[in-house]
Design a protein around this motif. Structure first.
Motif, mmCIF file in Angstrom:
data_model
loop_
_atom_site.group_PDB
_atom_site.id
_atom_site.type_symbol
_atom_site.label_atom_id
_atom_site.label_comp_id
_atom_site.label_asym_id
_atom_site.label_seq_id
_atom_site.Cartn_x
_atom_site.Cartn_y
_atom_site.Cartn_z
ATOM 1 N N ARG A 15 0.837 -1.202 0.000
ATOM 2 C CA ARG A 15 0.000 0.000 0.000
ATOM 3 C C ARG A 15 0.876 1.257 0.000
ATOM 4 O O ARG A 15 0.551 2.247 -0.644
ATOM 5 C CB ARG A 15 -0.949 0.003 1.206
ATOM 6 N N SER A 16 2.008 1.186 0.713
ATOM 7 C CA SER A 16 2.923 2.332 0.715
ATOM 8 C C SER A 16 3.530 2.548 -0.665
ATOM 9 O O SER A 16 3.668 3.683 -1.121
ATOM 10 C CB SER A 16 4.044 2.119 1.734
ATOM 11 N N ALA A 19 1.042 4.180 -2.717
ATOM 12 C CA ALA A 19 0.913 5.598 -2.358
ATOM 13 C C ALA A 19 2.027 6.415 -2.994
ATOM 14 O O ALA A 19 1.783 7.482 -3.567
ATOM 15 C CB ALA A 19 0.933 5.753 -0.838
ATOM 16 N N VAL A 20 3.248 5.909 -2.906
ATOM 17 C CA VAL A 20 4.389 6.599 -3.524
ATOM 18 C C VAL A 20 4.135 6.739 -5.025
ATOM 19 O O VAL A 20 4.353 7.787 -5.619
ATOM 20 C CB VAL A 20 5.701 5.822 -3.283
ATOM 21 N N ARG A 22 1.293 6.816 -6.665
ATOM 22 C CA ARG A 22 0.275 7.839 -6.961
ATOM 23 C C ARG A 22 0.881 9.236 -6.909
ATOM 24 O O ARG A 22 0.528 10.108 -7.686
ATOM 25 C CB ARG A 22 -0.866 7.754 -5.950
ATOM 26 N N MET A 23 1.800 9.433 -5.968
ATOM 27 C CA MET A 23 2.401 10.756 -5.799
ATOM 28 C C MET A 23 3.412 11.072 -6.896
ATOM 29 O O MET A 23 3.600 12.221 -7.273
ATOM 30 C CB MET A 23 3.088 10.833 -4.433
ATOM 31 N N GLU A 24 4.106 10.053 -7.376
ATOM 32 C CA GLU A 24 5.264 10.307 -8.237
ATOM 33 C C GLU A 24 5.081 9.935 -9.703
ATOM 34 O O GLU A 24 5.852 10.390 -10.544
ATOM 35 C CB GLU A 24 6.485 9.542 -7.697
ATOM 36 N N ARG A 27 5.151 12.518 -12.731
ATOM 37 C CA ARG A 27 6.437 13.185 -12.954
ATOM 38 C C ARG A 27 7.466 12.203 -13.486
ATOM 39 O O ARG A 27 8.315 12.568 -14.308
ATOM 40 C CB ARG A 27 6.913 13.855 -11.661
#
Lengths: 427, 141
Positions: A15-16, A19-20, A22-24, A27
Motif C-alpha cells: 500500500r505504501s 501511495a508513492v 500515486r504521488m510520483e 512526474r
C-alpha cells in the motif's frame, strides 16, 4: 521487519508503494518521456521500475527519495535496452551522463523548471483525440493519476484484462499517429484542453452518478477526478475552464454525504439535508469559480455549470433558491453549448421560478423535437411537473416509463417511490 | 479521506531552526507546500506563532486557570498543521515523510473525523451540522 513508514507487513508495504506511485508516477513518466522521446517506452519503463520497487522495497525499506529511485531505475532500464539493441545514440549518452552525474540522493530527479510543462504534455498525450474515450480515461488514470490497472478496472466495473488491453492499444494508436510530447499549438489548444477536461469530468461523473450497476455513487472515482482537476489548475492556471471544472466538481462533491441515505438510497437535491453539505468544500468551489472569473476571459460551459451549482450551494432551501438567476445561467449555457439536457434543466428551473405549467410547456417542446426520446430524463421531469399540476394519472404513467428506462437500479427505486407516493390510480 | 499533519517540535528543533537562515526555512516550507498544491491534495494549512505569544488554559482545578505555561511535561510544541485529502493512510504517511524537518521535530498524523464517524441521531451532532451549515469554516488556506 519495520520500514521507515512503520508498515510491518507485506500488504502494508504494498500500500505504501502504491501511495508513492500515486504521488510520483506522473512526474516519472513525464521525465522518462522527455529523455527517451517515446511515451510508450517511458510508460513501460516506469511500470518495470515499479515492479522492481514492489520486489525490493519490502526487503530494503522505502528509499528516502522514492521518486528519484524509481526514475533512476527506469533510466537504467532504458540504457540496458538500447545497449542490447546497440542503439547508442545521443539520447543514450545524455541519460548515461545524467545517471553518473546525479550523486545527491536528495536531489529531485527532474528539472524543477521543466517538470510542470512535462506533466502537462503528458496529460495532453493521455487525453489525445486519436484515442477512444475509454482509452483516454484508462491512460489518464494510469499515467497521470498513478492508479493500477486493477484499480481502474474495479472503479469501472470491467475486467482488469480489458483495462490492460485498452492501455496497450492506446499506446499503439499514439505511436501510429506519431503523437508528439508537446503542448498543443495555439490553434488546436482549446479543443485539446476540452478533451482533457472532458476526460476528467467523465471520470468524475462515473463516480457521481454511476451510469450502470447498483451503486449510486463511487466517491473514490470522483475524488480522483477532483484531484486531477486541482493538479491541472496548477499546471494551466491561465485557463478559466480548468478552474470552472474544478469549481463544478467541488460544488457537486460538497453534497456527497447528503446525497444518499445510510442504506445507499439516493436523496434528490430538493430533499437533501443541506446542513450535511460540506461548507469548506463549497468555499473551495467558490474560490475556484472566482479564479476562473479572475482570468478575465468570461465564463465557459464548466464555469456556467459551476455558477448554477453555486446558486444551489448558497441557498438555504429549494424555495429560497434564486431560480431566476439559474434560468438566466441555463439560457447562457444553452447558447454557448446547445444541448437538450441543458434545455430540460432550464425547463425545470423555469418551473421552479414561475410554476409547473410554464415548465411543462418547455418540456413538451423538447419532447416534440424528438431530442432525449428513449431516455428516462424526459418522462422523469414530465411526470414530476404533471404531479405538481395535480394531473396524477398522467404523472403515474410518465414516472413508470422513466423507471422502466433508467439503467441505474437505485434511480429506478427513487422513481418507483414517486409513483407509489402518488397513491393508487383512480378506479 | 482527510488527514491532519500536525507539526511538533522540541527545543532541539527550535534551536536548530534559529541557527538556520530564516529565508532558507521559509523557502523549504514553501517548496513543500507548493508540492502539496500541485499534487492536488492540500485542503488547508496554517503555521502558528511562537509559543511565547500563546497561553494555556489548565483544567486541573474546578475553575479553569489561564497560565503562561509551562506547557506540561512534553517539550514538544504544536507549531502548525496541514489538512490533506489523500487516498490512503499510507499516502498521508508518505507526504508526512516529505516535510522538510530535522531532528527534534515530529509530524503527528491523524485522520480527520467525518460526519459518518458519529451517531447521526445525536442532538449535538445534528446541531454541529447546522452550525457548519450556517458558518464559514474556521480553516482556510
Amino acid at each position: 521487519m519495520t520500514t521507515e513508514t512503520g508498515a510491518t507487513d507485506a500488504a502494508g508495504i504494498r500500500r505504501s508503494v502504491a501511495a508513492v506511485w500515486r504521488m510520483e508516477s506522473a512526474r516519472i513518466v513525464a521525465t522518462l518521456t522527455r529523455v527517451t522521446g517515446d511515451f510508450s517506452l517511458a510508460e513501460d519503463l516506469a511500470q518495470e521500475a515499479l515492479a522492481d520497487a514492489l520486489e525490493q522495497w519490502p526487503r530494503d525499506g522505502i528509499p528516502r527519495n522514492a521518486g528519484a529511485w524509481l526514475t533512476a531505475v527506469a533510466k537504467r532500464k532504458a540504457i540496458d535496452g538500447w545497449r542490447r539493441r546497440e542503439r547508442l545514440d545521443d539520447r543514450y549518452s545524455a541519460i548515461a551522463h545524467d545517471l553518473e552525474s546525479r550523486i545527491d540522493p536528495d536531489a529531485a530527479p527532474w528539472d524543477p523548471d521543466d517538470i510542470d510543462d512535462d506533466v502537462l504534455r503528458l496529460v495532453f498525450i493521455a487525453c489525445h483525440p486519436v484515442l477512444a474515450r475509454e482509452a483516454r480515461v484508462a491512460l489518464t488514470l494510469r499515467v497521470v493519476g498513478g492508479l493500477s490497472s486493477e484499480e481502474i478496472a474495479r472503479a469501472f466495473l470491467v475486467p482488469t484484462a480489458t483495462v490492460q488491453q485498452r492501455i496497450v492499444r492506446a499506446k499503439k494508436s499514439l505511436a501510429a499517429a506519431k503523437v508528439q510530447f508537446e503542448v498543443p499549438s495555439r490553434d488546436e489548444y482549446a479543443a485539446r484542453l476540452g478533451s482533457v477536461l472532458g476526460v476528467i469530468y467523465l471520470v468524475f461523473n462515473e463516480g457521481y452518478a454511476a451510469s450502470s450497476g447498483t451503486e449510486w455513487m463511487r466517491p473514490e472515482l470522483s475524488q480522483e477526478a477532483l484531484r486531477l482537476g486541482r493538479v491541472l489548475a496548477e499546471l494551466a492556471p491561465r485557463e478559466p475552464e480548468v478552474h470552472g471544472l474544478v469549481a463544478l466538481m467541488e460544488f457537486q462533491t460538497s453534497r456527497f454525504r447528503a446525497r444518499v441515505t445510510a442504506e445507499g438510497e439516493p436523496i434528490l437535491l430538493g430533499d437533501q439535508d443541506r446542513s450535511r453539505w460540506d461548507r469548506a468544500q463549497i468555499i473551495r468551489g467558490r474560490t475556484a469559480l472566482a479564479r476562473a472569473d479572475a482570468v478575465g476571459r468570461g465564463r465557459g460551459a464548466y464555469a456556467l455549470q459551476a455558477a448554477i451549482a453555486e446558486c444551489h450551494s448558497v441557498a438555504p432551501s429549494t424555495d429560497e433558491t434564486d431560480w431566476d438567476r439559474i434560468v438566466v445561467l441555463y439560457e447562457v449555457l444553452g447558447r454557448l453549448a446547445p444541448s437538450p439536457i441543458v434545455d430540460l434543466n432550464r425547463a425545470v428551473a423555469v418551473a421552479m421560478a414561475t410554476g409547473p405549467a410554464t415548465g411543462l410547456r418547455l418540456v413538451d417542446e423538447i419532447a416534440a423535437s424528438g431530442a432525449l426520446s428513449g431516455t428516462h430524463l424526459l418522462p422523469s421531469v414530465r411526470g414530476e411537473l404533471l404531479a405538481r399540476l395535480g394531473r396524477l394519472d398522467e404523472a403515474r404513467v410518465e414516472l413508470s416509463e422513466a423507471a422502466r428506462l433508467t439503467g441505474n437500479e437505485r434511480e429506478r427505486g427513487v422513481l418507483l417511490g414517486k409513483v407509489a407516493a402518488l397513491g393508487p390510480p383512480d378506479a | 479521506m482527510k488527514y491532519m499533519l500536525i507539526m511538533r517540535g522540541t527545543d532541539e528543533a527550535y534551536d536548530a531552526y534559529k541557527a538556520m537562515p530564516f529565508e532558507e526555512v521559509i523557502a523549504a516550507m514553501g517548496r513543500y507546500n507548493e508540492e502539496l498544491i500541485k499534487a492536488g491534495v492540500l485542503l488547508a494549512g496554517e503555521g502558528l506563532t511562537d509559543a511565547s505569544e500563546g497561553f494555556v488554559v489548565d483544567f486541573a482545578s474546578e475553575t479553569p486557570l489561564v497560565t503562561d505555561g509551562p506547557y506540561g511535561e512534553t517539550k514538544e510544541l504544536f507549531n502548525g498543521f496541514w489538512i490533506l485529502e489523500v487516498s490512503s493512510k499510507e499516502e498521508a504517511a508518505e507526504w508526512a515523510k516529505k516535510v522538510p524537518l530535522g531532528p527534534g521535530s515530529f509530524i503527528e498524523v491523524r485522520r480527520v473525523t467525518e460526519m459518518s464517524d458519529f451517531p447521526q441521531d445525536n442532538e449535538f451532532v445534528q446541531r454541529e451540522a447546522e452550525f457548519r451549515a450556517a458558518n464559514d469554516p474556521t480553516f482556510k488556506l
